[in-house]
Design a protein around this motif. Sequence first.
Motif, PDB file in Angstrom:
ATOM      1  N   MET A   1      39.690  50.878  10.482  1.00  0.00           N
ATOM      2  CA  MET A   1      40.409  51.021  11.729  1.00  0.00           C
ATOM      3  C   MET A   1      41.888  51.240  11.407  1.00  0.00           C
ATOM      4  SD  MET A   1      40.367  50.083  15.399  1.00  0.00           S
ATOM      5  CE  MET A   1      38.769  50.655  15.192  1.00  0.00           C
ATOM      6  N   PHE A   2      42.455  52.187  12.046  1.00  0.00           N
ATOM      7  CA  PHE A   2      43.867  52.485  11.843  1.00  0.00           C
ATOM      8  C   PHE A   2      44.718  51.709  12.848  1.00  0.00           C
ATOM      9  CE2 PHE A   2      43.308  55.617   8.713  1.00  0.00           C
ATOM     10  CZ  PHE A   2      42.117  56.270   9.006  1.00  0.00           C
ATOM     11  N   ARG A   3      45.883  51.319  12.418  1.00  0.00           N
ATOM     12  CA  ARG A   3      46.768  50.527  13.292  1.00  0.00           C
ATOM     13  C   ARG A   3      47.084  51.246  14.590  1.00  0.00           C
ATOM     14  NH1 ARG A   3      50.935  47.505   9.185  1.00  0.00           N
ATOM     15  NH2 ARG A   3      49.286  46.659   7.902  1.00  0.00           N
ATOM     16  N   SER A   4      47.158  52.561  14.560  1.00  0.00           N
ATOM     17  CA  SER A   4      47.480  53.301  15.781  1.00  0.00           C
ATOM     18  C   SER A   4      46.377  53.180  16.828  1.00  0.00           C
ATOM     19  CB  SER A   4      47.715  54.771  15.449  1.00  0.00           C
ATOM     20  OG  SER A   4      46.537  55.351  14.921  1.00  0.00           O
ATOM     21  N   VAL A   6      44.762  50.309  17.446  1.00  0.00           N
ATOM     22  CA  VAL A   6      44.789  48.943  17.965  1.00  0.00           C
ATOM     23  C   VAL A   6      45.907  48.860  19.001  1.00  0.00           C
ATOM     24  CG1 VAL A   6      45.103  46.522  17.363  1.00  0.00           C
ATOM     25  CG2 VAL A   6      43.958  48.056  15.759  1.00  0.00           C
ATOM     26  N   PRO A   7      45.610  48.404  20.230  1.00  0.00           N
ATOM     27  CA  PRO A   7      46.607  48.404  21.293  1.00  0.00           C
ATOM     28  C   PRO A   7      47.932  47.729  20.935  1.00  0.00           C
ATOM     29  CG  PRO A   7      44.462  47.973  22.224  1.00  0.00           C
ATOM     30  CD  PRO A   7      44.298  47.968  20.730  1.00  0.00           C
ATOM     31  N   LEU A   8      47.908  46.626  20.205  1.00  0.00           N
ATOM     32  CA  LEU A   8      49.157  45.960  19.853  1.00  0.00           C
ATOM     33  C   LEU A   8      49.868  46.625  18.684  1.00  0.00           C
ATOM     34  CD1 LEU A   8      48.358  42.162  20.292  1.00  0.00           C
ATOM     35  CD2 LEU A   8      49.668  43.657  21.770  1.00  0.00           C
ATOM     36  N   GLY A   9      49.218  47.596  18.035  1.00  0.00           N
ATOM     37  CA  GLY A   9      49.852  48.330  16.949  1.00  0.00           C
ATOM     38  C   GLY A   9      49.892  47.587  15.630  1.00  0.00           C
ATOM     39  N   VAL A  39      41.127  37.019  18.352  1.00  0.00           N
ATOM     40  CA  VAL A  39      42.369  37.287  17.625  1.00  0.00           C
ATOM     41  C   VAL A  39      42.175  38.642  16.956  1.00  0.00           C
ATOM     42  CG1 VAL A  39      43.993  36.425  15.901  1.00  0.00           C
ATOM     43  CG2 VAL A  39      42.630  34.823  17.229  1.00  0.00           C
ATOM     44  N   ASP A  40      42.370  39.699  17.748  1.00  0.00           N
ATOM     45  CA  ASP A  40      42.013  41.038  17.279  1.00  0.00           C
ATOM     46  C   ASP A  40      43.008  42.124  17.681  1.00  0.00           C
ATOM     47  OD1 ASP A  40      41.592  41.252  19.957  1.00  0.00           O
ATOM     48  OD2 ASP A  40      39.544  41.964  19.817  1.00  0.00           O
ATOM     49  N   GLY A  41      44.204  41.744  18.086  1.00  0.00           N
ATOM     50  CA  GLY A  41      45.189  42.746  18.487  1.00  0.00           C
ATOM     51  C   GLY A  41      44.798  43.489  19.750  1.00  0.00           C
ATOM     52  N   ASP A  42      43.954  42.875  20.576  1.00  0.00           N
ATOM     53  CA  ASP A  42      43.438  43.434  21.826  1.00  0.00           C
ATOM     54  C   ASP A  42      42.436  44.548  21.586  1.00  0.00           C
ATOM     55  OD1 ASP A  42      43.165  43.292  24.586  1.00  0.00           O
ATOM     56  OD2 ASP A  42      44.571  44.926  24.904  1.00  0.00           O
ATOM     57  N   LEU A  43      41.793  44.560  20.435  1.00  0.00           N
ATOM     58  CA  LEU A  43      40.781  45.565  20.145  1.00  0.00           C
ATOM     59  C   LEU A  43      39.606  45.448  21.104  1.00  0.00           C
ATOM     60  CD1 LEU A  43      40.130  47.867  18.236  1.00  0.00           C
ATOM     61  CD2 LEU A  43      39.022  46.223  16.738  1.00  0.00           C
ATOM     62  N   LEU A  44      39.233  44.218  21.470  1.00  0.00           N
ATOM     63  CA  LEU A  44      38.146  44.041  22.438  1.00  0.00           C
ATOM     64  C   LEU A  44      38.493  44.648  23.790  1.00  0.00           C
ATOM     65  CD1 LEU A  44      36.900  40.419  21.714  1.00  0.00           C
ATOM     66  CD2 LEU A  44      35.700  42.550  21.292  1.00  0.00           C
ATOM     67  N   GLY A  45      39.771  44.740  24.097  1.00  0.00           N
ATOM     68  CA  GLY A  45      40.198  45.332  25.357  1.00  0.00           C
ATOM     69  C   GLY A  45      39.867  46.810  25.471  1.00  0.00           C
ATOM     70  N   LEU A  46      39.579  47.444  24.363  1.00  0.00           N
ATOM     71  CA  LEU A  46      39.222  48.861  24.378  1.00  0.00           C
ATOM     72  C   LEU A  46      37.780  49.097  24.788  1.00  0.00           C
ATOM     73  CD1 LEU A  46      40.906  50.112  21.082  1.00  0.00           C
ATOM     74  CD2 LEU A  46      41.685  50.466  23.420  1.00  0.00           C
ATOM     75  N   ARG A  47      36.944  48.079  24.667  1.00  0.00           N
ATOM     76  CA  ARG A  47      35.531  48.234  24.989  1.00  0.00           C
ATOM     77  C   ARG A  47      35.336  48.132  26.492  1.00  0.00           C
ATOM     78  NH1 ARG A  47      33.229  44.172  20.404  1.00  0.00           N
ATOM     79  NH2 ARG A  47      33.987  45.355  18.642  1.00  0.00           N
ATOM     80  N   PRO A  48      34.501  48.984  27.049  1.00  0.00           N
ATOM     81  CA  PRO A  48      34.254  48.887  28.490  1.00  0.00           C
ATOM     82  C   PRO A  48      33.502  47.600  28.815  1.00  0.00           C
ATOM     83  CG  PRO A  48      32.827  50.541  27.495  1.00  0.00           C
ATOM     84  CD  PRO A  48      33.783  50.078  26.420  1.00  0.00           C
TER      85      PRO A  48
END
Length: 57
Positions: A1-4, A6-9, A39-48
Amino acid sequence: MFRSQVPLGRIGDPMGMSNAVLFLCPPRSRCVTGQEVAVDGDLLGLRPARPYAQLST
């Protein structure tokens, strides 16, 4: 996964994880019950989100 992507960067690191664990240790969390802490940089927020009816399956 690239930092770009991940919502928090930024990607989580051991310090972020340890801070979450320390928060869940009493007395800091004495009023916290039944929570799931991501604790995932809001990665779960990307999932519908799934409809409530599908959560039990």
